[in-house]
Write an enzyme that holds these catalytic residues in place. Structure first.
Site, PDB file in Angstrom:
ATOM      1  N   GLU A 189      65.214  14.816 -32.617  1.00 39.60           N
ATOM      2  CA  GLU A 189      66.069  15.934 -33.020  1.00 39.60           C
ATOM      3  C   GLU A 189      66.346  15.734 -34.492  1.00 39.60           C
ATOM      4  OE1 GLU A 189      68.924  17.776 -34.393  1.00 39.60           O
ATOM      5  OE2 GLU A 189      70.244  16.660 -33.053  1.00 39.60           O
ATOM      6  N   GLU A 197      67.588  20.645 -46.567  1.00 36.62           N
ATOM      7  CA  GLU A 197      68.835  20.389 -45.843  1.00 36.62           C
ATOM      8  C   GLU A 197      69.795  19.629 -46.760  1.00 36.62           C
ATOM      9  OE1 GLU A 197      69.911  19.114 -41.331  1.00 36.62           O
ATOM     10  OE2 GLU A 197      68.674  17.701 -42.449  1.00 36.62           O
ATOM     11  N   CYS A 251      73.113  18.989 -38.234  1.00 38.35           N
ATOM     12  CA  CYS A 251      71.746  19.451 -38.457  1.00 38.35           C
ATOM     13  C   CYS A 251      71.542  20.905 -38.057  1.00 38.35           C
ATOM     14  CB  CYS A 251      70.765  18.553 -37.708  1.00 38.35           C
ATOM     15  SG  CYS A 251      71.280  18.218 -36.014  1.00 38.35           S
ATOM     16  N   LYS A 268      70.785   1.866 -30.875  1.00 41.74           N
ATOM     17  CA  LYS A 268      70.878   1.452 -32.274  1.00 41.74           C
ATOM     18  C   LYS A 268      71.824   2.426 -32.971  1.00 41.74           C
ATOM     19  CE  LYS A 268      69.889   0.408 -36.638  1.00 41.74           C
ATOM     20  NZ  LYS A 268      70.686   1.507 -37.249  1.00 41.74           N
TER      21      LYS A 268
END
Length: 519
Positions: free
Chosen positions: A267, A402, A301, A192
């Site tokens: 993750e 973040e 990330c 996906k």
């Protein structure tokens, strides 16, 4: 659903723009709705792609399940599967110029990095996985159990239909991390892709098919994450889920998979501390700190977005950072000399600018950047200036959440113990950097940092030779490394009782003495 034999050329706004259908069961499958893929640097149309729905998701899972159950791929020998993966890697590498540009125009990453994340890294990782596959131990003898005289076989087998959900920041590299070890293990895959960056994932489908991957073994669908992604995660015929993205979405994925007890690899987010020790090589540490927070405009990330500086060198280090950032080139992402590109979308730019305003409101001070660059070349792109905050504390929003943009939060520390405390005072634990000329001291600090990957005198060193993943809210499980295929296999124990026929023990012991290729 409409079947087509190839990706199609279609006219949009009087331009010849390539259109990408979905790839399901070895066929190109179109839909009534389309995504328009925009170059984040220029606002220009790059391509169109079919917009997937639940019907497409069902068809993809069905094709993957049928191919898995037929054994057309899993029953090939490991050497045969490795050959296909290596053919794919060579063909992908041969298209480096084309694919680097495509990666850049799709995601906004400068073309130097487009070559790395779109071609070099995927090729190297695929070849490493193929090499690991050739020596993977599928079946091995277990210990003899006494006094019952029994001996066991420990066997690994593919798990079934594996779902990989990849984000928009480095879509090719992350698709490889998920798809290739799953394929190497003999599974079938549904990938996906993100609706912002579907093109390279669909190019992967064609390249793997051309390399000899049987129909149905690798399928690529698009669609909204909250609809198609969620539906695939919950699908009864999906046996394993691997997801890269935000921590909030990762929790949703994990909860959906838990309903059917599916194994997951997640993750997720990060807020990496980058710790400078007093004895660090300042030239190297300054360059490394810029690389840590500015690579792909901070859209990674594992970025090092919290810079921890000792009081004794704080002012000098910040001055050097400012001077170095001023030399960075923003702009044309197809120019090999460009260092900094745009953010992926206007939505992401607004989000990052809101964080910058929040840092100011909380009392942190901007020493460089803080807004949108001026100039005609930036007018249609989604650029944000590289931004550095000082006078920040670890309880500020810009230090805890973040941001996913080119924003660095500088925090002072008084002692090494305090630096370690600040580094670990976060819900994340994906990455960290430590800079020191004293390797023993750096290693001592590294052993106390709560993160899955820690780099000494470097940053962003994820490699297929070592596992990658996070502590705490940064994820579950590991990708990459020599044991990556373990996550895409089930372990089976077969125990042979020979207590009544002692002569058989020698026979079975002889058979089991050499690990057999039984994949």
């Amino acid at each position: 659903m409409t079947m087509t034999s190839e990706t199609a050329e279609t006219s949009l706004d009087s331009q010849q723009i390539k259109h990408y259908p979905l790839f399901i069961g070895g066929q190109w499958v179109d839909s009534d709705e389309r995504y328009t893929i925009i170059d984040p640097a220029t606002g220009e149309l790059v391509a169109t792609a079919a917009k997937g729905n639940r019907e497409h998701a069902d068809a993809a899972v069905k094709a993957a399940k049928e191919s898995f159950e037929s054994g057309v791929w899993k029953n090939q020998s490991p050497a045969q599967r490795a050959d296909v993966l290596e053919r794919f890697a060579s063909a992908w590498e041969a298209r480096i110029d084309e694919l680097s540009v495509l990666t850049t125009k799709e995601s906004g990453i400068p073309v130097r990095l487009g070559a790395v994340f779109g071609v070099y890294s995927p090729v190297a990782d695929t070849r490493q996985f193929a090499a690991d596959l050739r020596r993977f131990e599928w079946e091995r003898p277990g210990p003899v159990l006494e006094p019952m005289l029994a001996v066991g076989i420990l066997r690994r087998e593919p798990i079934g239909v594996c779902l990989g959900i990849v984000p928009w920041n480095t879509p090719t590299a992350l698709a490889i991390w998920k798809a290739i070890p799953a394929l190497a293990a003999g599974n079938s895959v549904v990938l996906k892709v993100d609706e912002k960056t579907p093109v390279t994932g669909l190019e992967l489908a064609k390249a793997l098919s051309d390399a000899g991957l049987p129909d149905g073994v690798f399928n690529v669908v698009t669609g909204e994450g909250r609809d198609v992604g969620s539906y695939l995660t919950e699908h009864k015929d999906v046996s394993h889920v691997s997801f890269t993205g935000s921590t909030a979405t990762g929790r949703t994925v994990m909860a959906a998979a838990a309903a059917r007890l599916k194994p997951v690899v997640l993750e997720l987010g990060g807020k990496g501390p980058n710790i400078i020790l007093e004895d660090a090589d300042l030239d190297a540490a300054v360059d490394g700190s810029i690389w840590a927070f500015m690579m792909h405009s901070g859209q990674a990330c594992e970025s090092g977005t919290r810079l921890l500086l000792p009081e004794s060198i704080h002012d000098e280090f910040v001055s050097r950072l400012i001077a170095r950032v001023k030399t960075m080139r923003l702009g044309d992402t197809l120019d090999p000399l460009t260092d900094v590109g745009p953010l992926v979308s206007d939505h992401q730019r607004k989000r990052v600018l809101a964080y910058i305003e929040s840092g100011k409101a909380d009392g942190a001070r901007v020493v460089i950047g803080g807004g949108v660059p001026e100039g005609e070349q930036f007018a249609n792109g989604y650029y944000v200036e590289p931004t550095i905050f000082v006078d920040a504390t670890n309880d500020m929003k810009i230090a805890r959440e973040e941001i996913f943009g080119p924003v660095l939060t500088v925090i002072k520390y008084d002692s090494l113990e305090q630096a370690i405390e600040i580094a670990n005072d976060t819900e994340y634990g994906l990455s960290a950097g430590i800079w020191s000329e004293d390797i023993e001291k750096a290693l001592a600090v590294a052993r106390q940092i709560e993160a899955g990957s820690i780099w000494i005198n470097d940053f962003h060193c994820a490699t297929s030779k070592y596992p990658f993943g996070g502590y705490k809210q940064s994820g579950v499980g590991r990708e990459l490394g020599s044991s990556a295929m373990n996550d895409y296999t089930e372990e089976k124990t077969i125990l042979l009782s020979v207590s009544t026929q002692g002569s058989r023990l020698a026979k079975y012991g002889l058979v089991l003495g050499t690990p057999r290729d039984a994949s």
